[in-house]
Design a protein around this motif. Structure first.
Motif, PDB file in Angstrom:
ATOM      1  N   PHE A 145       0.826  -1.212   0.000  1.00  0.00           N
ATOM      2  CA  PHE A 145       0.000   0.000   0.000  1.00  0.00           C
ATOM      3  C   PHE A 145       0.863   1.267   0.000  1.00  0.00           C
ATOM      4  CE2 PHE A 145      -2.527   3.213   2.412  1.00  0.00           C
ATOM      5  CZ  PHE A 145      -3.517   3.394   1.462  1.00  0.00           C
ATOM      6  N   ALA A 146       2.028   1.188   0.645  1.00  0.00           N
ATOM      7  CA  ALA A 146       2.917   2.366   0.716  1.00  0.00           C
ATOM      8  C   ALA A 146       3.403   2.785  -0.665  1.00  0.00           C
ATOM      9  CB  ALA A 146       4.104   2.061   1.630  1.00  0.00           C
ATOM     10  N   SER A 147       3.644   1.799  -1.532  1.00  0.00           N
ATOM     11  CA  SER A 147       4.129   2.105  -2.886  1.00  0.00           C
ATOM     12  C   SER A 147       2.989   2.288  -3.886  1.00  0.00           C
ATOM     13  CB  SER A 147       5.056   0.986  -3.370  1.00  0.00           C
ATOM     14  OG  SER A 147       4.349  -0.242  -3.439  1.00  0.00           O
ATOM     15  N   HIS A 148       1.746   2.083  -3.449  1.00  0.00           N
ATOM     16  CA  HIS A 148       0.548   2.186  -4.305  1.00  0.00           C
ATOM     17  C   HIS A 148       0.662   1.293  -5.546  1.00  0.00           C
ATOM     18  CE1 HIS A 148      -1.051   5.419  -1.874  1.00  0.00           C
ATOM     19  NE2 HIS A 148       0.137   6.023  -1.930  1.00  0.00           N
ATOM     20  N   ASN A 149       1.213   0.114  -5.327  1.00  0.00           N
ATOM     21  CA  ASN A 149       1.388  -0.820  -6.445  1.00  0.00           C
ATOM     22  C   ASN A 149       0.808  -2.184  -6.072  1.00  0.00           C
ATOM     23  OD1 ASN A 149       2.240  -1.725  -8.944  1.00  0.00           O
ATOM     24  ND2 ASN A 149       4.273  -2.324  -8.197  1.00  0.00           N
ATOM     25  N   CYS A 150      -0.438  -2.171  -5.619  1.00  0.00           N
ATOM     26  CA  CYS A 150      -1.083  -3.400  -5.138  1.00  0.00           C
ATOM     27  C   CYS A 150      -1.990  -4.004  -6.201  1.00  0.00           C
ATOM     28  CB  CYS A 150      -1.928  -3.109  -3.893  1.00  0.00           C
ATOM     29  SG  CYS A 150      -0.956  -2.689  -2.438  1.00  0.00           S
ATOM     30  N   VAL A 151      -2.044  -5.321  -6.206  1.00  0.00           N
ATOM     31  CA  VAL A 151      -3.026  -6.027  -7.029  1.00  0.00           C
ATOM     32  C   VAL A 151      -4.286  -6.209  -6.187  1.00  0.00           C
ATOM     33  CG1 VAL A 151      -1.300  -7.239  -8.415  1.00  0.00           C
ATOM     34  CG2 VAL A 151      -2.122  -8.284  -6.315  1.00  0.00           C
ATOM     35  N   THR A 152      -5.385  -6.505  -6.848  1.00  0.00           N
ATOM     36  CA  THR A 152      -6.632  -6.713  -6.103  1.00  0.00           C
ATOM     37  C   THR A 152      -6.644  -8.112  -5.487  1.00  0.00           C
ATOM     38  OG1 THR A 152      -7.750  -7.483  -8.118  1.00  0.00           O
ATOM     39  CG2 THR A 152      -7.950  -5.138  -7.570  1.00  0.00           C
ATOM     40  N   CYS A 153      -7.314  -8.220  -4.342  1.00  0.00           N
ATOM     41  CA  CYS A 153      -7.393  -9.507  -3.636  1.00  0.00           C
ATOM     42  C   CYS A 153      -8.237 -10.517  -4.414  1.00  0.00           C
ATOM     43  CB  CYS A 153      -7.986  -9.306  -2.244  1.00  0.00           C
ATOM     44  SG  CYS A 153      -6.948  -8.307  -1.161  1.00  0.00           S
ATOM     45  N   GLY A 154      -9.232 -10.019  -5.151  1.00  0.00           N
ATOM     46  CA  GLY A 154     -10.094 -10.920  -5.910  1.00  0.00           C
ATOM     47  C   GLY A 154      -9.322 -11.759  -6.907  1.00  0.00           C
ATOM     48  N   SER A 155      -8.355 -11.139  -7.593  1.00  0.00           N
ATOM     49  CA  SER A 155      -7.571 -11.865  -8.602  1.00  0.00           C
ATOM     50  C   SER A 155      -6.723 -12.960  -7.962  1.00  0.00           C
ATOM     51  CB  SER A 155      -6.675 -10.900  -9.376  1.00  0.00           C
ATOM     52  OG  SER A 155      -5.795 -10.214  -8.497  1.00  0.00           O
ATOM     53  N   ILE A 156      -6.196 -12.706  -6.754  1.00  0.00           N
ATOM     54  CA  ILE A 156      -5.383 -13.716  -6.059  1.00  0.00           C
ATOM     55  C   ILE A 156      -6.261 -14.833  -5.512  1.00  0.00           C
ATOM     56  CG2 ILE A 156      -3.814 -14.106  -4.111  1.00  0.00           C
ATOM     57  CD1 ILE A 156      -2.892 -11.211  -4.415  1.00  0.00           C
TER      58      ILE A 156
END
Length: 203
Positions: A145-156
């Motif tokens: 979250f700090a780098s604002h480079n997160c994937v969505t949890c749904g895809s995982i």
């Protein structure tokens, strides 16, 4: 005495209920371990796991006492409750094995929307934010979250959901047959006469 007699039925029923007691204690222990090590912070998730464990423990205890004492009333209620558990578990297991990808996605999204307390745990351990989309103004426990480079949890979650459903469905399917075995053993055991009892006494 050959297997199928009074002693064999009694011992088989005792062993089966001891197995259920161990499974229930394992379930309670895993929930306690998860919250103790910080893997689970949602009290609702832990509460459900502990409640299922306690329910299974009580059912197994009733069956064990009924088997040891050859108590007709306890064995009758144990048999009815175990049959109802079998019906529910067998139905859920079949549904888990037969679910298609669209239904799976819909159920996962519904589950996500109803588990607000568990979301921080999921986001933290999967290192993701949101389900299908995420608002940067919202809080997120993931390290990405700090780098604002997160994937969505749904895809995982969707990548592993099919495998998890198959494992859960398979385990539930297996244990449902141990429950119908318990029902059959209880029915047979209730109608057997204790060879040490008074021959003129009723069952």
């Amino acid at each position: 005495m050959v297997c199928g007699g009074f002693t064999c039925s009694k011992n088989s029923l005792c062993v089966l209920n001891l197995l259920y007691i161990m499974v229930s204690l394992l379930l309670i222990g895993v929930a306690a371990w998860g919250i103790g090590f910080g893997l689970i912070s949602s009290l609702r998730v832990v509460g459900v796991a502990v409640a299922v464990g306690i329910l299974l423990f009580l059912i197994a205890l009733v069956g064990l006492i009924g088997a040891i004492k050859h108590h007709q009333v306890l064995l009758f209620f144990y048999m009815i409750i175990l049959f109802l558990v079998f019906v529910v578990q067998f139905s859920v297991s079949c549904a888990s094995l037969a679910i298609n990808q669209d239904q799976q996605r819909e159920l996962l999204e519904m589950g996500w929307n109803h588990t607000e307390n568990a979301r921080p745990d999921i986001e933290k351990h999967l290192n993701c934010c949101g389900f299908h989309s995420f608002n940067q103004n919202e809080s997120c426990e993931a390290t990405c979250f700090a780098s604002h480079n997160c994937v969505t949890c749904g895809s995982i979650i969707e990548q592993h959901a099919q495998e998890v459903l198959r494992i859960v469905g398979g385990i539930g399917f297996f244990f449902s047959f141990t429950e119908i075995l318990g029902v059959w053993l209880t029915y047979r055991y209730r109608n057997q006469k204790d060879p040490r009892a008074n021959p003129s006494a009723f069952l």
